[in-house]
Enzyme design. Structure first.
Site, PDB file in Angstrom:
ATOM      1  N   TYR A   1       0.836  -1.202   0.000  1.00 22.12           N
ATOM      2  CA  TYR A   1       0.000   0.000   0.000  1.00 22.12           C
ATOM      3  C   TYR A   1       0.873   1.255   0.000  1.00 22.12           C
ATOM      4  O   TYR A   1       0.653   2.185  -0.783  1.00 22.12           O
ATOM      5  CB  TYR A   1      -0.932  -0.014   1.222  1.00 22.12           C
ATOM      6  CG  TYR A   1      -1.787   1.210   1.336  1.00 22.12           C
ATOM      7  CD1 TYR A   1      -2.969   1.320   0.617  1.00 22.12           C
ATOM      8  CD2 TYR A   1      -1.410   2.269   2.155  1.00 22.12           C
ATOM      9  CE1 TYR A   1      -3.754   2.455   0.704  1.00 22.12           C
ATOM     10  CE2 TYR A   1      -2.187   3.401   2.248  1.00 22.12           C
ATOM     11  CZ  TYR A   1      -3.355   3.491   1.526  1.00 22.12           C
ATOM     12  OH  TYR A   1      -4.128   4.629   1.610  1.00 22.12           O
TER      13      TYR A   1
ATOM     14  N   HIS B   1       1.535   4.418  -2.910  1.00 22.50           N
ATOM     15  CA  HIS B   1       1.400   5.846  -2.613  1.00 22.50           C
ATOM     16  C   HIS B   1       2.704   6.623  -2.797  1.00 22.50           C
ATOM     17  O   HIS B   1       2.690   7.850  -2.791  1.00 22.50           O
ATOM     18  CB  HIS B   1       0.781   6.038  -1.224  1.00 22.50           C
ATOM     19  CG  HIS B   1      -0.687   5.778  -1.267  1.00 22.50           C
ATOM     20  ND1 HIS B   1      -1.207   4.502  -1.230  1.00 22.50           N
ATOM     21  CD2 HIS B   1      -1.734   6.617  -1.418  1.00 22.50           C
ATOM     22  CE1 HIS B   1      -2.518   4.586  -1.340  1.00 22.50           C
ATOM     23  NE2 HIS B   1      -2.864   5.852  -1.453  1.00 22.50           N
TER      24      HIS B   1
ATOM     25  N   TYR C   1      -4.007  17.364   1.027  1.00 20.54           N
ATOM     26  CA  TYR C   1      -4.400  15.977   1.289  1.00 20.54           C
ATOM     27  C   TYR C   1      -3.210  15.198   1.836  1.00 20.54           C
ATOM     28  O   TYR C   1      -2.143  15.184   1.234  1.00 20.54           O
ATOM     29  CB  TYR C   1      -4.910  15.354  -0.002  1.00 20.54           C
ATOM     30  CG  TYR C   1      -5.486  13.959   0.093  1.00 20.54           C
ATOM     31  CD1 TYR C   1      -5.953  13.429   1.294  1.00 20.54           C
ATOM     32  CD2 TYR C   1      -5.596  13.179  -1.036  1.00 20.54           C
ATOM     33  CE1 TYR C   1      -6.499  12.160   1.353  1.00 20.54           C
ATOM     34  CE2 TYR C   1      -6.147  11.905  -0.994  1.00 20.54           C
ATOM     35  CZ  TYR C   1      -6.589  11.403   0.206  1.00 20.54           C
ATOM     36  OH  TYR C   1      -7.129  10.146   0.257  1.00 20.54           O
TER      37      TYR C   1
ATOM     38  N   TRP D   1      -8.274   3.633  -9.821  1.00 20.51           N
ATOM     39  CA  TRP D   1      -7.490   3.683  -8.580  1.00 20.51           C
ATOM     40  C   TRP D   1      -8.210   2.960  -7.449  1.00 20.51           C
ATOM     41  O   TRP D   1      -7.607   2.195  -6.697  1.00 20.51           O
ATOM     42  CB  TRP D   1      -7.195   5.140  -8.204  1.00 20.51           C
ATOM     43  CG  TRP D   1      -6.338   5.266  -6.983  1.00 20.51           C
ATOM     44  CD1 TRP D   1      -6.743   5.508  -5.703  1.00 20.51           C
ATOM     45  CD2 TRP D   1      -4.908   5.120  -6.924  1.00 20.51           C
ATOM     46  NE1 TRP D   1      -5.665   5.542  -4.858  1.00 20.51           N
ATOM     47  CE2 TRP D   1      -4.520   5.307  -5.584  1.00 20.51           C
ATOM     48  CE3 TRP D   1      -3.927   4.865  -7.883  1.00 20.51           C
ATOM     49  CZ2 TRP D   1      -3.205   5.239  -5.162  1.00 20.51           C
ATOM     50  CZ3 TRP D   1      -2.602   4.809  -7.462  1.00 20.51           C
ATOM     51  CH2 TRP D   1      -2.254   4.989  -6.118  1.00 20.51           C
TER      52      TRP D   1
END
Length: 107
Positions: A18, A22, A41, A77
């Site tokens: 994960y 990113h 964000y 995504w």
């Protein structure tokens, strides 16, 4: 701007994968977020997989996620990310966001 905080749970066995995704978010996904009004964000991940997300938007969470749902790149995504999250029905991550109540802010 509204400040939005949310939580999700990443499967512990998939945390490193994960994080790797990113490190290399698709440029078209980044652009879609900007176009939908997502600003400042950030994602924060605890060792056990608890994920805290924060962003600022001119909208509420429902509107901000709806604007992203209109983007084709977001569909791709979310499908890529779905297996990384604890979910009883393998739902898209953007449909499982648990919004947190803001109880304090120092400006």
């Amino acid at each position: 701007m509204k400040r939005v905080g949310f939580v999700l749970k990443v499967k512990q066995a998939k945390i490193e994968e994960y994080k790797e995704h990113h490190r290399h978010v698709w440029p078209e996904m980044l652009e879609a977020l900007r176009e939908a009004g997502w600003r400042n964000y950030s994602l924060f991940l605890r060792d056990d997989g608890l994920l805290f997300g924060y962003f600022e938007t001119p909208h509420d969470l429902a509107t901000a996620t709806a604007k992203m749902a209109e983007k084709e790149v977001n569909t791709r995504w979310q499908e890529l990310m779905a297996p990384y999250f604890e979910s009883p029905d393998n739902a898209r991550p953007d449909q499982m966001l648990v919004e947190l109540e803001e109880v304090f802010h120092l400006d």
